[in-house]
Design a protein around this motif. Structure first.
Motif, PDB file in Angstrom:
ATOM      1  N   GLU A 129       0.844  -1.201   0.000  1.00 14.94           N
ATOM      2  CA  GLU A 129       0.000   0.000   0.000  1.00 14.94           C
ATOM      3  C   GLU A 129       0.880   1.251   0.000  1.00 14.94           C
ATOM      4  OE1 GLU A 129      -3.826  -1.691   2.572  1.00 14.94           O
ATOM      5  OE2 GLU A 129      -2.229  -0.583   3.591  1.00 14.94           O
ATOM      6  N   THR A 130       1.869   1.269   0.881  1.00 16.80           N
ATOM      7  CA  THR A 130       2.768   2.421   0.991  1.00 16.80           C
ATOM      8  C   THR A 130       3.552   2.618  -0.296  1.00 16.80           C
ATOM      9  OG1 THR A 130       2.939   2.153   3.383  1.00 16.80           O
ATOM     10  CG2 THR A 130       4.684   3.418   2.300  1.00 16.80           C
ATOM     11  N   ALA A 131       4.064   1.538  -0.866  1.00 14.73           N
ATOM     12  CA  ALA A 131       4.839   1.640  -2.109  1.00 14.73           C
ATOM     13  C   ALA A 131       3.989   2.213  -3.242  1.00 14.73           C
ATOM     14  CB  ALA A 131       5.389   0.272  -2.498  1.00 14.73           C
ATOM     15  N   ILE A 132       2.753   1.755  -3.354  1.00 18.62           N
ATOM     16  CA  ILE A 132       1.866   2.258  -4.404  1.00 18.62           C
ATOM     17  C   ILE A 132       1.584   3.741  -4.182  1.00 18.62           C
ATOM     18  CG2 ILE A 132      -0.446   2.121  -5.399  1.00 18.62           C
ATOM     19  CD1 ILE A 132      -0.371  -0.929  -4.696  1.00 18.62           C
ATOM     20  N   GLU A 133       1.219   4.097  -2.957  1.00 17.31           N
ATOM     21  CA  GLU A 133       0.911   5.497  -2.643  1.00 17.31           C
ATOM     22  C   GLU A 133       2.089   6.404  -2.962  1.00 17.31           C
ATOM     23  OE1 GLU A 133      -2.159   4.430   1.021  1.00 17.31           O
ATOM     24  OE2 GLU A 133      -0.126   5.122   1.482  1.00 17.31           O
ATOM     25  N   GLU A 134       3.270   6.038  -2.478  1.00 13.26           N
ATOM     26  CA  GLU A 134       4.443   6.892  -2.682  1.00 13.26           C
ATOM     27  C   GLU A 134       4.852   6.959  -4.148  1.00 13.26           C
ATOM     28  OE1 GLU A 134       7.431   5.613   0.118  1.00 13.26           O
ATOM     29  OE2 GLU A 134       6.293   6.420   1.813  1.00 13.26           O
ATOM     30  N   SER A 135       4.687   5.877  -4.873  1.00 11.48           N
ATOM     31  CA  SER A 135       5.022   5.864  -6.297  1.00 11.48           C
ATOM     32  C   SER A 135       4.134   6.828  -7.074  1.00 11.48           C
ATOM     33  CB  SER A 135       4.870   4.444  -6.848  1.00 11.48           C
ATOM     34  OG  SER A 135       5.030   4.439  -8.243  1.00 11.48           O
ATOM     35  N   VAL A 138      -2.633  10.171  -2.405  1.00  8.73           N
ATOM     36  CA  VAL A 138      -3.059   8.853  -2.873  1.00  8.73           C
ATOM     37  C   VAL A 138      -3.263   7.983  -1.645  1.00  8.73           C
ATOM     38  CG1 VAL A 138      -2.454   6.827  -4.248  1.00  8.73           C
ATOM     39  CG2 VAL A 138      -1.704   9.112  -4.986  1.00  8.73           C
ATOM     40  N   SER A 139      -4.410   7.325  -1.579  1.00 11.38           N
ATOM     41  CA  SER A 139      -4.707   6.423  -0.477  1.00 11.38           C
ATOM     42  C   SER A 139      -5.092   5.065  -1.056  1.00 11.38           C
ATOM     43  CB  SER A 139      -5.857   6.988   0.356  1.00 11.38           C
ATOM     44  OG  SER A 139      -6.248   6.061   1.342  1.00 11.38           O
ATOM     45  N   VAL A 140      -4.368   4.024  -0.649  1.00  8.82           N
ATOM     46  CA  VAL A 140      -4.618   2.674  -1.141  1.00  8.82           C
ATOM     47  C   VAL A 140      -4.931   1.778   0.046  1.00  8.82           C
ATOM     48  CG1 VAL A 140      -3.622   0.672  -2.322  1.00  8.82           C
ATOM     49  CG2 VAL A 140      -3.055   2.993  -3.092  1.00  8.82           C
ATOM     50  N   GLU A 141      -6.043   1.069  -0.055  1.00  9.33           N
ATOM     51  CA  GLU A 141      -6.370   0.052   0.943  1.00  9.33           C
ATOM     52  C   GLU A 141      -6.446  -1.287   0.225  1.00  9.33           C
ATOM     53  OE1 GLU A 141      -9.741  -1.369   4.158  1.00  9.33           O
ATOM     54  OE2 GLU A 141     -10.068   0.480   3.047  1.00  9.33           O
ATOM     55  N   ILE A 142      -5.563  -2.192   0.612  1.00 15.31           N
ATOM     56  CA  ILE A 142      -5.622  -3.552   0.088  1.00 15.31           C
ATOM     57  C   ILE A 142      -6.510  -4.350   1.037  1.00 15.31           C
ATOM     58  CG2 ILE A 142      -4.313  -5.636  -0.449  1.00 15.31           C
ATOM     59  CD1 ILE A 142      -1.980  -3.789  -1.253  1.00 15.31           C
TER      60      ILE A 142
END
Length: 116
Positions: free
Chosen positions: A43-49, A59-63
């Motif tokens: 989640e963190t990697a996707i958001e920061e990318s 960007v907020s991602v919840e898996i």
């Protein structure tokens, strides 16, 4: 630069930028091996990318780890839209666009929530 009636508005440009972010997010990370244990770091990697891209405000991602557990074989599964809920906020020339991706009728639907 001279503008014409056919030039996109700032709101249209902001929506376009949001679409670019979602295209990159989905196609860069779909297929990534993921487990409930690795989900937070992914989640963190996707958001920061995605936040590195121009005009990305947040960007907020919840898996969805419960769904991951239901479909895991061999300790992991591959990341797809059915395992994610995402919000992307773009700020372009003072126009803020909030977009979301959620499952709808079995499809990871990406939509514009608001333009302000």
């Amino acid at each position: 630069m001279e503008t014409t009636d056919s030039d996109p508005t700032d709101a249209e440009e902001a929506c376009f930028e949001a679409g670019i972010k979602f295209g990159a997010l989905y196609h860069q990370f779909a297929g990534t091996p993921v487990s409930p244990e690795s989900a937070p770091s992914l989640e963190t990697a996707i958001e920061e990318s995605i936040e590195n891209q121009p005009f990305a405000d947040s960007v907020s991602v919840e898996i969805l780890t419960d769904k991951l557990r239901d479909e895991m074989t061999g300790g992991y599964t591959e990341l797809t839209g059915r395992f994610m809920e995402v919000e992307v906020v773009v700020d372009y020339e003072g126009v803020s666009v909030v977009t979301r991706m959620e499952m709808e009728d079995g499809y990871p639907l990406m939509r514009v929530e608001s333009v302000a």
